[in-house]
Each structure stands twice: as structure tokens, then as C-alpha cells.
Design a protein around this motif. Sequence first.
Motif, PDB file in Angstrom:
ATOM      1  N   TRP A   1     -25.567   4.685 -22.597  1.00 31.13           N
ATOM      2  CA  TRP A   1     -24.627   5.199 -21.966  1.00 31.13           C
ATOM      3  C   TRP A   1     -23.534   4.189 -21.570  1.00 31.13           C
ATOM      4  N   LEU A   2     -22.176   4.301 -22.250  1.00 34.39           N
ATOM      5  CA  LEU A   2     -21.177   3.242 -21.884  1.00 34.39           C
ATOM      6  C   LEU A   2     -20.173   3.666 -20.890  1.00 34.39           C
ATOM      7  N   TRP A   3     -20.299   4.589 -20.220  1.00 31.19           N
ATOM      8  CA  TRP A   3     -19.201   5.041 -19.293  1.00 31.19           C
ATOM      9  C   TRP A   3     -19.322   4.832 -17.825  1.00 31.19           C
ATOM     10  N   GLY A   4     -20.254   3.920 -17.580  1.00 29.67           N
ATOM     11  CA  GLY A   4     -20.250   3.711 -16.119  1.00 29.67           C
ATOM     12  C   GLY A   4     -21.290   4.467 -15.231  1.00 29.67           C
ATOM     13  N   SER A   5     -21.246   4.185 -14.166  1.00 28.82           N
ATOM     14  CA  SER A   5     -22.197   4.921 -12.996  1.00 28.82           C
ATOM     15  C   SER A   5     -21.875   6.122 -12.639  1.00 28.82           C
ATOM     16  N   PHE A   6     -20.403   6.163 -12.378  1.00 34.32           N
ATOM     17  CA  PHE A   6     -20.039   7.605 -11.688  1.00 34.32           C
ATOM     18  C   PHE A   6     -19.910   8.495 -12.579  1.00 34.32           C
ATOM     19  N   SER A   7     -19.418   8.496 -14.093  1.00 31.05           N
ATOM     20  CA  SER A   7     -19.581   9.196 -15.054  1.00 31.05           C
ATOM     21  C   SER A   7     -20.748   9.846 -15.447  1.00 31.05           C
ATOM     22  N   CYS A   8     -21.668   8.946 -15.387  1.00 31.73           N
ATOM     23  CA  CYS A   8     -23.354   9.420 -15.549  1.00 31.73           C
ATOM     24  C   CYS A   8     -23.734  10.357 -14.578  1.00 31.73           C
ATOM     25  N   ARG A   9     -23.257  10.303 -13.340  1.00 29.69           N
ATOM     26  CA  ARG A   9     -23.749  11.210 -12.220  1.00 29.69           C
ATOM     27  C   ARG A   9     -22.974  12.581 -12.383  1.00 29.69           C
ATOM     28  N   PHE A  10     -21.366  12.109 -12.605  1.00 32.73           N
ATOM     29  CA  PHE A  10     -20.442  13.154 -12.468  1.00 32.73           C
ATOM     30  C   PHE A  10     -20.550  14.186 -13.863  1.00 32.73           C
ATOM     31  N   THR A  11     -20.757  13.624 -14.920  1.00 33.83           N
ATOM     32  CA  THR A  11     -21.085  14.512 -15.950  1.00 33.83           C
ATOM     33  C   THR A  11     -22.134  15.400 -16.042  1.00 33.83           C
ATOM     34  N   HIS A  12     -23.268  14.943 -15.514  1.00 35.80           N
ATOM     35  CA  HIS A  12     -24.458  15.800 -15.499  1.00 35.80           C
ATOM     36  C   HIS A  12     -24.282  16.827 -14.291  1.00 35.80           C
ATOM     37  N   TYR A  13     -23.637  16.366 -13.114  1.00 33.50           N
ATOM     38  CA  TYR A  13     -23.310  17.534 -12.007  1.00 33.50           C
ATOM     39  C   TYR A  13     -22.243  18.396 -12.618  1.00 33.50           C
ATOM     40  N   PHE A  14     -21.404  18.156 -13.434  1.00 33.58           N
ATOM     41  CA  PHE A  14     -20.253  19.108 -14.036  1.00 33.58           C
ATOM     42  C   PHE A  14     -21.025  20.144 -14.997  1.00 33.58           C
ATOM     43  N   TYR A  15     -21.901  19.541 -15.675  1.00 33.29           N
ATOM     44  CA  TYR A  15     -22.409  20.210 -16.536  1.00 33.29           C
ATOM     45  C   TYR A  15     -23.293  21.428 -15.921  1.00 33.29           C
ATOM     46  N   PHE A  16     -24.395  21.073 -15.009  1.00 34.00           N
ATOM     47  CA  PHE A  16     -25.294  21.835 -14.418  1.00 34.00           C
ATOM     48  C   PHE A  16     -24.569  22.747 -13.421  1.00 34.00           C
ATOM     49  N   ALA A  17     -23.357  22.492 -12.737  1.00 36.39           N
ATOM     50  CA  ALA A  17     -22.808  23.292 -11.817  1.00 36.39           C
ATOM     51  C   ALA A  17     -22.136  24.552 -12.856  1.00 36.39           C
ATOM     52  N   ASN A  18     -21.494  24.093 -13.968  1.00 35.12           N
ATOM     53  CA  ASN A  18     -21.032  25.182 -15.003  1.00 35.12           C
ATOM     54  C   ASN A  18     -22.310  26.155 -15.549  1.00 35.12           C
ATOM     55  N   MET A  19     -23.348  25.356 -15.819  1.00 38.99           N
ATOM     56  CA  MET A  19     -24.394  26.253 -16.390  1.00 38.99           C
ATOM     57  C   MET A  19     -24.962  27.274 -15.373  1.00 38.99           C
ATOM     58  N   TYR A  20     -25.075  26.966 -14.113  1.00 39.99           N
ATOM     59  CA  TYR A  20     -25.525  27.721 -13.336  1.00 39.99           C
ATOM     60  C   TYR A  20     -24.606  28.917 -12.758  1.00 39.99           C
ATOM     61  N   SER A  21     -23.239  28.577 -12.955  1.00 38.02           N
ATOM     62  CA  SER A  21     -22.018  29.379 -12.586  1.00 38.02           C
ATOM     63  C   SER A  21     -22.025  30.606 -13.847  1.00 38.02           C
ATOM     64  N   SER A  22     -22.433  30.035 -14.958  1.00 36.91           N
ATOM     65  CA  SER A  22     -22.262  31.113 -16.120  1.00 36.91           C
ATOM     66  C   SER A  22     -23.352  32.237 -16.214  1.00 36.91           C
ATOM     67  N   ILE A  23     -24.362  31.625 -15.706  1.00 39.72           N
ATOM     68  CA  ILE A  23     -25.492  32.382 -15.596  1.00 39.72           C
ATOM     69  C   ILE A  23     -25.549  33.531 -14.499  1.00 39.72           C
ATOM     70  N   PHE A  24     -25.062  33.064 -13.281  1.00 39.29           N
ATOM     71  CA  PHE A  24     -24.875  33.701 -12.150  1.00 39.29           C
ATOM     72  C   PHE A  24     -23.649  34.839 -12.273  1.00 39.29           C
ATOM     73  N   PHE A  25     -22.756  34.298 -12.984  1.00 43.93           N
ATOM     74  CA  PHE A  25     -21.731  35.518 -13.295  1.00 43.93           C
ATOM     75  C   PHE A  25     -22.159  36.347 -14.184  1.00 43.93           C
ATOM     76  N   LEU A  26     -22.919  36.161 -15.111  1.00 42.83           N
ATOM     77  CA  LEU A  26     -23.742  37.118 -16.017  1.00 42.83           C
ATOM     78  C   LEU A  26     -24.466  38.137 -15.291  1.00 42.83           C
ATOM     79  N   VAL A  27     -25.188  37.507 -14.492  1.00 44.66           N
ATOM     80  CA  VAL A  27     -25.909  38.428 -13.533  1.00 44.66           C
ATOM     81  C   VAL A  27     -25.057  39.709 -12.760  1.00 44.66           C
TER      82      VAL A  27
END
Length: 380
Positions: free
Chosen positions: A113-139
Motif C-alpha cells: 500500500w503506497l497511498w498513506g494511512s488516510f487513504s487506507c481507511r477511506f478507500t475501504h470505507y468508501f467501498y463498503f458503504a457503496n457495497m451495502y447501499s447497492s444491496i439495500f437499494f436492490l432490496v
Amino acid sequence: MSLLAGLSWQVSPANDFGEIHNWDELLYFFNHTLPECHMKLREDTKQVTLFVLYLAIFVVGLVENLLVICVNWRCLGRGGLLNLYIFNMAIADLGIILSLPVWMLEVMLDYTWLWGSFSCRFTHYFYFANMYSSIFFLVCLSIDRYVTLTNASPSWQRHEHRMRRAVCAGVWVLSAIIPLPEVVHIQLVESSEPMCLFMAPFETYNTWALVVALFTTVLGFMLPFPLLVIFNVLTACRLRREGWPEGRRHCLLVCAYVAVFAICWLPYHVTLLLLTLHGTHVSLHCYLVRLLYFFYDIIDCFSMFHCVANPILYNFLSPRFRNQLLSTVVHYLPKVRARGDRRASSSSSSSTQHSIIITKEGAQPAARQLPHPSLPLRLS
């Protein structure tokens, strides 16, 4: 993603942890005590495969979801009963797609991982938040479609748009909260090469990992999937019972909705749970563990296929959406032509209208609207 990277170190005996006092010692310990399973698994081949899969999903998903967002944005205020859910689901899928370049680079750099500590957390948070949103909107789409089909009360019709907006806002808020228990424990680990990993408190790591894995599986699959099946089946049965002209087509679409969701998410959650439970609650064979860890990234990548499948199933298979897409193209196309050739404006305007002009000698011109088939309920 980071959860399994952290769990990959748990294949050694837990009773030897007493002599380890920090994560640096733990990294060294795990790197020298992995079980000896001699399997010829090509990591370079896996990296190339992952890169190709990520790239294909990124390109196709980006185009599809941008088209869906563009078309549904123009139609939100024009009576599309369920456009709001589809519009928000496309935004969530686009968010997942936009995170793929980071995972592509991480894989090609052997998880450095070459993009620093903040992007480490933010990228995972951004992915998981959109993943749950997509599933919930489908339901929400599946539930609302059945409710709209069966509920004709004036009260519901008066407040349905307000209710949908409130539900969409609630889904975004809920999806923003759910990833926090995992994201707060994601850290940039500075070993020989920096890695972005799930690093819960050392003494309670197994408990945290199990809780997060169960949390992800329950909210991401075990609750949404039965709701998706139940309300889609109820909708199909209602359409067949009322004798809708395309009832058989909608039944096939319902089967496709359920099958695609299961194919995308079931392997991911089964693999996640098996690897989380291994070593503490269940004992898996050494070769099976190696295979699961090796193919986990490919299974995780394949779960993102829903970002490509959703626009096709819920938009492009619908004649109504295809007509709206054509209308959107026609709406912008004359403007481009007019800039290039103003002298042909009269002929081009007649060819880009939503009507066909038919003239006969000695007769008045007549206009016939192009067919724009739409059902009172958007089912695909």
C-alpha cells in the motif's frame, strides 16, 4: 478485503501467542510458522487474472452505470415509479467501480500500500458503504415494486414519492454507519513493505474478526437474499395471476434477479466465514485453507460483477429504458449536428423529432408517434 489479509496469518497455533508482545513480532512469527502445504499455485498468474477481471469490470461497469444515471436523472420527475431506487443503486454501483483502480494497483504491487494511512481507511470505507447501499437499494426496489403492484390506496399514492425519498436517505445513512466497526480497525502496517490490513486489538483479534465477518454476512447476504427472493416471487405470482401479457418474461427476469445475486455473493460470504472460523471454531484441511486463501481475491473480485449485471437486469432489458436511452441520445444529438452544419437545421430537426412525417400528394401531412411501450409498473 483487508479482513482476510489479516486473517491469513491465523493459520498457526494460537497457543504459541504467549511469547509474542506486539504486531512486529507477530508478523515475523507467522511468516516462519505457516503450515507446510506444498501446492503449486502461481501467484503471478493470479495477479494477471485479477488485473484483467478488475479492468473489464471497471470499463464495462463505468459505461453502464453512467448511462443509467444519465437516463434516470432526466426521468426522475416524469412519473417513473421506481426510478429513484434504480438511480441511487446506479450511484452506489458507480462508487464501487471507482474504487477498482486502487485494488488493481494493490494487486499488481503484491498488496503493498503506497497511498498513506488516510487513504487506507477511506478507500475501504468508501467501498463498503457503496457495497451495502447497492444491496439495500436492490432490496428496497423489490419490496416497493410488490407494494406498488398490490397497494392502490389513495393514501399510498399521495405519499409514495415522499416515502421513497425518505427510504433512500435512510439507506445512505445506514450504509455509512455499518462499515465503521471494521474500518476503525483498518491500519497501515509498516513492516518490510507497507500493507493496509484489518488490525483489531491483539488480545481480542479472533473475536473481532468473527464479529465483523458475521456482521458482513448477515447484513450483506443472509437478510437481503430472503427478502429479495420472497418479494420477487410474490410479484411474479401476482402478475401471472392477473394475466399480464408478459407474465412469463417477468418470471424469467425474477429468476435472473435471484440467481445473479446468489452467484455474485454466496461464494464470497461462504469463503469469508470458513476462513474466519478456521483455527478457532472449525478445523479445515491444510490444502483447503491454501486454496481458499489463494482464490479469495478472485472470488471477491467476482462479487463485483453485480455492478455490471444490475444495469443490464434492471435497465437495459427494459423496453421502456431503451426508449428513454434513445430519447436521451436524440435529445443531445441535434445540438452537436447544429453546431457543425447550421444550413441543414431544417432537415435534421425533422429527422430527430419523436414523430414520423408521412406525406402524400394531395393529402395533409400526418404525424404518428413512435411507439413508447411502458407498463404502469416498472418490472425490469
